[in-house]
Write an enzyme that holds these catalytic residues in place. Structure first.
Site, PDB file in Angstrom:
ATOM      1  N   ASP A  34     -29.689 -42.789  24.133  1.00 50.18           N
ATOM      2  CA  ASP A  34     -29.215 -43.770  25.157  1.00 50.18           C
ATOM      3  C   ASP A  34     -29.586 -45.264  24.712  1.00 50.18           C
ATOM      4  OD1 ASP A  34     -28.270 -41.451  26.305  1.00 50.18           O
ATOM      5  OD2 ASP A  34     -29.227 -42.047  28.211  1.00 50.18           O
ATOM      6  N   ASP A  38     -27.883 -48.747  24.362  1.00 45.29           N
ATOM      7  CA  ASP A  38     -28.171 -50.004  25.222  1.00 45.29           C
ATOM      8  C   ASP A  38     -28.308 -51.291  24.248  1.00 45.29           C
ATOM      9  OD1 ASP A  38     -27.808 -48.489  27.484  1.00 45.29           O
ATOM     10  OD2 ASP A  38     -29.830 -48.138  27.740  1.00 45.29           O
ATOM     11  N   GLU A 120      -3.219 -25.376  34.922  1.00 51.95           N
ATOM     12  CA  GLU A 120      -4.188 -26.416  34.837  1.00 51.95           C
ATOM     13  C   GLU A 120      -4.937 -26.261  36.221  1.00 51.95           C
ATOM     14  OE1 GLU A 120      -2.282 -30.265  34.782  1.00 51.95           O
ATOM     15  OE2 GLU A 120      -1.178 -29.696  32.810  1.00 51.95           O
ATOM     16  N   LYS A 122      -6.172 -27.850  39.826  1.00 49.29           N
ATOM     17  CA  LYS A 122      -5.485 -28.918  40.864  1.00 49.29           C
ATOM     18  C   LYS A 122      -6.694 -29.806  41.318  1.00 49.29           C
ATOM     19  CE  LYS A 122      -2.205 -30.101  44.574  1.00 49.29           C
ATOM     20  NZ  LYS A 122      -3.036 -31.006  45.126  1.00 49.29           N
ATOM     21  N   ARG A 143      -1.019 -44.184  43.436  1.00 50.09           N
ATOM     22  CA  ARG A 143       0.435 -43.637  43.801  1.00 50.09           C
ATOM     23  C   ARG A 143       1.076 -44.403  44.759  1.00 50.09           C
ATOM     24  NH1 ARG A 143       2.518 -39.558  46.891  1.00 50.09           N
ATOM     25  NH2 ARG A 143       4.211 -38.579  45.838  1.00 50.09           N
ATOM     26  N   GLU A 192      -6.076 -37.904  37.675  1.00 52.54           N
ATOM     27  CA  GLU A 192      -6.683 -37.890  38.746  1.00 52.54           C
ATOM     28  C   GLU A 192      -8.011 -38.421  38.596  1.00 52.54           C
ATOM     29  OE1 GLU A 192      -4.866 -36.302  41.058  1.00 52.54           O
ATOM     30  OE2 GLU A 192      -5.993 -35.717  42.901  1.00 52.54           O
ATOM     31  N   LYS A 319       2.776 -25.435  35.122  1.00 54.90           N
ATOM     32  CA  LYS A 319       3.877 -26.205  34.685  1.00 54.90           C
ATOM     33  C   LYS A 319       4.501 -25.634  33.187  1.00 54.90           C
ATOM     34  CE  LYS A 319       1.245 -30.588  35.901  1.00 54.90           C
ATOM     35  NZ  LYS A 319       0.346 -31.402  35.396  1.00 54.90           N
ATOM     36  N   CYS A 440     -36.046 -15.857  77.938  1.00 55.96           N
ATOM     37  CA  CYS A 440     -37.105 -15.265  78.984  1.00 55.96           C
ATOM     38  C   CYS A 440     -37.510 -16.548  79.808  1.00 55.96           C
ATOM     39  CB  CYS A 440     -38.301 -14.924  78.035  1.00 55.96           C
ATOM     40  SG  CYS A 440     -39.265 -16.127  77.275  1.00 55.96           S
ATOM     41  N   CYS A 455     -39.927 -21.192  71.784  1.00 56.29           N
ATOM     42  CA  CYS A 455     -40.404 -20.539  72.882  1.00 56.29           C
ATOM     43  C   CYS A 455     -41.732 -20.010  72.946  1.00 56.29           C
ATOM     44  CB  CYS A 455     -39.363 -19.400  73.195  1.00 56.29           C
ATOM     45  SG  CYS A 455     -40.084 -18.249  74.216  1.00 56.29           S
TER      46      CYS A 455
END
Ligand code: IVH
Length: 711
Positions: A34, A38, A120, A122, A143, A192, A319, A440, A455
């Protein structure tokens, strides 16, 4: 520094950052640390700061940028975003119905081969259309109504998994025709946007911290879908950037036609693979399957895998694979005939709260429980959901008459997620814990710094008595197999059994006189009570139900002290010598054994014949795995979870429920999920069953206790 011109260096850096960003975000397989990423990123930022004319819209530095908007701009989709028909039958047979319809519409006969489908997941997020021109992301739109959506480009650019620039295919390395590879002039990718579960938990944790700090206008999110929708529709892109979103591609919108140099695909699967090559995440579960049996198998497999996935799905999508068949099948209104969504039973449902009852547990803990109008959720009918304690019940502000969201995922106990405040019909009373025990009538108190009310009736309270007896009889305590909760209820209510020793004084006549108790069952109960007399010290101590003394602590006490008398007479200091025992547990043990009536119960049980083999104290001695923490996950091929746990504990290991930096080793079986992922992430050693057995064999002869636990 490099000697090349700033323009060339900037181009190099962008290419490297695109490449490594794709490896990191999409393929989850970074090849550089990483810190190196960077460094490259900062170098490009510095270069652009000095030479602002070098900034391009597809530069990785430009993911978060732009000013907060006043409102989103509406945009017309070049090709409408369709929705998809939902198969109403949630059983596996729903897949069969789809295949039958497709075959009929394609006029296929029985002698024709199986139809290939792409199956697939959903995804439970928001549909998004991403428009690329000359390989560069120019617009992201929701959409909306399918014709018109909202331009949310600024926010979508912050999603690391979405390429700002399409990946160019390496020449000659294609699975398919090279023309499918070339970057088309126009490419609209449909997919999605969602939030992974772990990211959702992390976000909510940060939100809670903000609320705790008194920051105004902050809230937690109900579920990942909601959080994702909120992030996408966030007007300030810098806030959107803090909400970790992900993306899966599953289809296309407008694409440059083949005649004008656009790509050619013959099947849906080919186009998905091209999307993957262009740099988009396509779910690894996506499969080509044959006919109805293939669809049914996929539906079942994903149904089982569902809870272990790192993101929410609400079903699967089938599909037709051949694109010429898709064209032939066409559309009905706004839905394609060639695709169907096949849902799973929802894991969240709405229902109403009919009452809030307070139940009394073994240690006197009072638990508020919402009694619900029966609702089918997560595959079962749910009528109760725990509200845990007063603080939780207040935090959620659940009231009688409320409409609530109930969630049940996997075999996790059902919970009330939230209240639909706008549906509250009348101002029902805020829930308050009673100040007396509902069973009780003794005072119920909440001690300082404690979340729970208790209690104070102790064994005077019949609810606590019943729970104490059930606990003693539990499989992991002295195990009285045939003593179920209905029977204990009857025995206590009839006044036949009041204390634990009373169980061993039960006679046939008393039992057989109970309602619905046949002669045979009465004999079975008596036989299992008799059998329970022979037990182990650890089981007996656990069975006493001393507060804060769980199974592991009981085992540790038994190992350390060897005899019950030594445990009963141990001073606080001596108790604190035991691994796992801190001041609270030590005090609880002392309090328990300082009470004459508790000692009396122990003596009576011994007098009734409850016995175990007492051992040598092993205080100070350590076992091969003493001080090590193991975690079990998944299903092992031959050992039960209890057996594996017992083996590890025999060697002195502690078995914990979740993986952390302190875990020494994870034992993983089939369908191990997030715990295994976490172990790999943290670089923790992982064993399979064979590895565990080998470890056990290696150490079994060196155990320092003289009584091996029978396996
Ligand atoms: S295909 C022409 N595939 O479900 C077909 N949709 O109405 C267009 N969804 O909100 C949709 N996963 O966003 C397709 N693998 C998947 C999907 C999927 C989730 C969503 C989609 C839309 C709804 C379908």
């Amino acid at each position: 520094m490099t000697s090349s011109s700033p323009a060339i260096r900037a181009e190099q850096l962008r290419a490297q950052l695109h490449h490594h960003g794709h490896l990191y975000y999409v393929l989850d397989a970074p090849t550089i640390p990483d810190a190196e990423y960077d460094r490259l990123f900062k170098e490009l930022q510095a270069l652009e700061a000095e030479n602002p004319d070098l900034i391009t819209p597809d530069s990785p530095t430009q993911r978060v940028g732009g000013q907060p908007l006043d409102a989103f701009v509406s945009v017309r989709h070049a090709m409408p975003m369709l929705s998809i028909r939902t198969e109403t039958d949630t059983q596996a047979s729903g897949a069969q119905a789809f295949d039958t319809r497709i075959r009929k519409e394609l006029s296929l006969t029985e002698s024709d081969p199986w139809v290939d489908y792409v199956a697939e997941l959903k995804f439970d997020g928001l549909a998004m259309s991403l428009r690329y021109e000359h390989g560069v992301l120019v617009q992201a739109a929701t959409r909306g109504d399918g014709e018109m959506g909202e331009d949310v480009t600024q926010n979508i650019r912050t999603i690391g998994q979405i390429p700002l620039k399409l990946v160019k295919p390496p020449a000659g390395d294609s699975l398919f025709d090279a023309s499918a590879w070339a970057v088309p002039e126009v490419l609209e990718v449909r997919g999605e946007v969602y939030m992974a579960r772990a990211d959702f938990e992390g976000l909510n944790e940060r939100q809670r911290a903000r609320i705790a700090q008194g920051m105004k206008g902050e809230k937690t999110f109900v579920n990942p879908r909601n959080a994702a929708a909120g992030a996408v529709r966030q007007l300030d892109p810098s806030i959107a950037a803090e909400r970790p979103l992900s993306f899966f591609a599953y289809g296309l919108g407008e694409v440059t036609p083949e005649a004008q140099g656009g790509p050619r695909f013959d099947t849906h699967y080919e186009l998905l693979m091209a999307l993957r090559q262009w740099g988009f995440p396509v779910a690894v579960q996506t499969s080509v399957v044959q006919g109805a049996p293939g669809l049914v198998a996929f539906h079942q497999r994903m149904g089982q895998a569902r809870d272990a996935l790192p993101f929410d799905i609400d079903g699967v999508v089938y599909k037709v694979n051949r694109l010429d068949w898709q064209r032939q099948l066409g559309f009905v209104t706004r839905e394609p005939r060639w695709a169907v969504a096949h849902k799973y039973p929802a894991q969240e449902q709405l229902t109403t709260v009919q009452a809030i009852e307070v139940q009394v547990g073994r240690t006197g803990k009072l638990t508020p429980v919402a009694k619900l109008a029966p609702v089918f959720v997560g595959g079962v009918t749910v009528t109760n959901a725990t509200l845990h304690n007063e603080t939780e019940a207040r935090r959620k502000d659940v009231r009688v008459g409320d409409t609530v969201v109930v969630r049940r995922a996997g075999d996790v106990i059902p919970e009330v997620v939230s209240v639909l405040a706008e549906k509250r019909l009348y101002e029902a009373q805020i829930f308050t814990m009673p100040n007396t025990c509902p069973v009780c009538g003794s005072a119920a108190v909440r001690e300082q710094d404690e979340a729970d009310h208790r209690c104070t009736g102790g064994l005077f309270c019949s609810a606590q008595r019943k729970q104490a007896i059930l606990h003693f009889a539990h499989r992991r305590a002295v195990e009285i197999e045939d003593l179920g909760d209905k029977l204990v209820e009857q025995l206590v209510d009839a006044g036949v059994v009041n204390t634990l020793p009373d169980l061993y004084r039960l006679g046939f006549t008393a039992l057989a006189s109970l309602d619905r108790m046949a002669e045979k069952s009465a004999n079975n109960v008596l036989a299992s009570i008799e059998k329970s007399k022979q037990t182990t010290l650890a089981r007996f101590v656990f069975g006493l139900g001393i507060r804060h003394v769980g199974e592991a602590t009981a085992k540790e006490l038994a190992r350390h002290f060897g005899t019950l008398d030594a445990i009963m007479d141990a001073t606080l200091d001596q108790l604190l010598q035991v691994a796992d025992v801190g001041p609270i547990v030590a005090q609880s043990l002392r309090t328990f054994f300082d009470q004459a009536h508790n000692r009396e119960v122990v003596e009576q049980l011994r007098a009734c014949g409850v016995h175990w083999q007492e051992g040598q104290p092993t205080a100070g001695a350590s076992l091969p795995l003493t001080g090590q923490t193991f975690v079990l996950t998944g299903t092992l091929p031959t050992l039960s979870r209890d057996q594996a746990k017992e083996m590890l504990e025999t060697l002195g290991a502690k078995v914990a429920g979740s993986v952390s930096k302190k875990t020494h080793c994870v034992v993983a079986g089939a369908e191990a999920g997030s715990k295994l992922d976490k172990a790999n992430e943290l670089g923790i050693k992982v064993l399979d069953e064979a590895g565990l057995l080998a470890l056990f064999a290696q150490h079994a002869n060196q155990r320092s206790d003289s009584k091996p636990t029978p396996l």
